[in-house]
Design a protein around this motif. Structure first.
Motif, PDB file in Angstrom:
ATOM      1  N   MET A 173       0.853  -1.195   0.000  1.00  0.00           N
ATOM      2  CA  MET A 173       0.000   0.000   0.000  1.00  0.00           C
ATOM      3  C   MET A 173       0.888   1.244   0.000  1.00  0.00           C
ATOM      4  N   ASP A 174       1.008   1.874  -1.152  1.00  0.00           N
ATOM      5  CA  ASP A 174       1.949   2.978  -1.312  1.00  0.00           C
ATOM      6  C   ASP A 174       1.238   4.195  -1.889  1.00  0.00           C
ATOM      7  N   GLY A 175       1.662   5.374  -1.467  1.00  0.00           N
ATOM      8  CA  GLY A 175       1.162   6.599  -2.067  1.00  0.00           C
ATOM      9  C   GLY A 175       0.362   7.497  -1.148  1.00  0.00           C
ATOM     10  N   ASN A 176       0.259   7.157   0.134  1.00  0.00           N
ATOM     11  CA  ASN A 176      -0.498   8.016   1.049  1.00  0.00           C
ATOM     12  C   ASN A 176       0.064   9.427   1.109  1.00  0.00           C
ATOM     13  N   GLY A 177       1.389   9.520   1.203  1.00  0.00           N
ATOM     14  CA  GLY A 177       2.020  10.834   1.297  1.00  0.00           C
ATOM     15  C   GLY A 177       1.817  11.668   0.048  1.00  0.00           C
ATOM     16  N   ARG A 178       1.955  11.045  -1.118  1.00  0.00           N
ATOM     17  CA  ARG A 178       1.773  11.776  -2.365  1.00  0.00           C
ATOM     18  C   ARG A 178       0.315  12.193  -2.564  1.00  0.00           C
ATOM     19  N   TRP A 179      -0.605  11.341  -2.101  1.00  0.00           N
ATOM     20  CA  TRP A 179      -2.027  11.685  -2.164  1.00  0.00           C
ATOM     21  C   TRP A 179      -2.278  12.959  -1.359  1.00  0.00           C
ATOM     22  N   ALA A 180      -1.703  13.023  -0.168  1.00  0.00           N
ATOM     23  CA  ALA A 180      -1.899  14.195   0.682  1.00  0.00           C
ATOM     24  C   ALA A 180      -1.203  15.429   0.097  1.00  0.00           C
ATOM     25  N   LYS A 181       0.003  15.244  -0.403  1.00  0.00           N
ATOM     26  CA  LYS A 181       0.753  16.366  -0.963  1.00  0.00           C
ATOM     27  C   LYS A 181       0.024  16.985  -2.138  1.00  0.00           C
ATOM     28  N   ALA A 182      -0.567  16.150  -2.991  1.00  0.00           N
ATOM     29  CA  ALA A 182      -1.292  16.657  -4.159  1.00  0.00           C
ATOM     30  C   ALA A 182      -2.482  17.507  -3.754  1.00  0.00           C
ATOM     31  N   ARG A 183      -2.968  17.302  -2.545  1.00  0.00           N
ATOM     32  CA  ARG A 183      -4.130  18.061  -2.045  1.00  0.00           C
ATOM     33  C   ARG A 183      -3.737  19.112  -1.017  1.00  0.00           C
TER      34      ARG A 183
END
Length: 243
Positions: free
Chosen positions: A22-32
């Motif tokens: 499960m990868d991408g939580n940080g990038r999901w938040a950064k994009a928002r």
């Protein structure tokens, strides 16, 4: 209301055991323009969705990489947030797991976590132990190299103590010492967010697993994305070294 996912009819090509990095939580938040903690919170919601979807799609085992042995290198505040979300998940979801006949398993050295969290995990495992349906495996403080090394140490001790001969150590014997020894073989490993590496996850178990790397960030992963992944799997030709 959540959409009910219909099981696929072609059971011969359906994987029994799927694992997800499960990868991408940080990038999901950064994009928002949100804090990383917001991404992890949405990641927990994705765990809920995907766990239910896995059951609806007929998977026997779903293994999720929640916290690696290398994740301790992250900032202390982020680790605290992650552990807080794990506590929240256990409190909020244990009744659903019991009601849905899902058995919870944990692999990795989770006893290195805080005492209260270890107690919560032990309680959740005990409360679902009699369930006979799908198995949800959570990898916590897990590292595949450490798992294999621990198996080698146990076998070395057995040889030293005269319980077995060194020549008896083969692939089957090593596999019997792994934390997944009583689970179906791993069929499909998915990694989200577009990264294409295994990150020390189920290295032995993935020897003949199909690998699928998807661009979807984990907080956006849902039942439809999982169903699409199973469809890709159904089109793969698995030869296991043969023709």
């Amino acid at each position: 209301m959540a959409t009910q996912i219909e099981p696929r009819p072609d059971t011969a090509t359906r994987p029994r055991h799927v694992a997800i990095i499960m990868d991408g939580n940080g990038r999901w938040a950064k994009a928002r323009r949100l804090p990383r903690a917001a991404g992890h919170k949405q990641g927990v919601e994705a765990v809920r969705r995907v766990t239910r979807a896995a059951r609806d799609l007929g998977l026997e085992v779903l293994t999720l990489y929640a916290f690696s042995s290398e994740n301790w290198r992250r900032p202390e505040a982020e680790i605290s947030d992650l552990m807080g979300l794990l506590r929240h998940f256990l409190r909020a979801e244990i009744a659903t797991l019991v009601a849905d006949n899902v058995k919870l398993r944990v692999i990795g050295d989770y006893r290195a976590l805080s005492a209260d969290l270890v107690a919560m995990i032990d309680d959740a495992i005990a409360r679902t132990a009699a369930n006979t349906g799908p198995i949800l495996v959570i990898a916590l403080n897990y590292g595949a190299q450490a798992e294999i090394a621990a198996a080698a140490r146990r076998l070395a001790c057995a040889v030293r103590d005269g319980a077995m001969e060194a020549d008896a150590i083969d692939e089957t014997r090593i596999e019997s010492e792994l934390s997944t020894h009583d689970l179906p073989p791993l069929d499909l490993m998915i990694r989200t967010s577009g990264e294409q590496r295994l990150s020390n996850f189920l290295l032995w178990q993935a020897a003949y697993a199909e690998l699928l790397f998807v661009d979807t960030l984990w907080p956006d992963f849902d039942g439809a994305t999982l169903a699409d992944a199973l469809e890709v799997f159904s089109r793969r030709q698995r030869r296991f070294g043969g023709l």
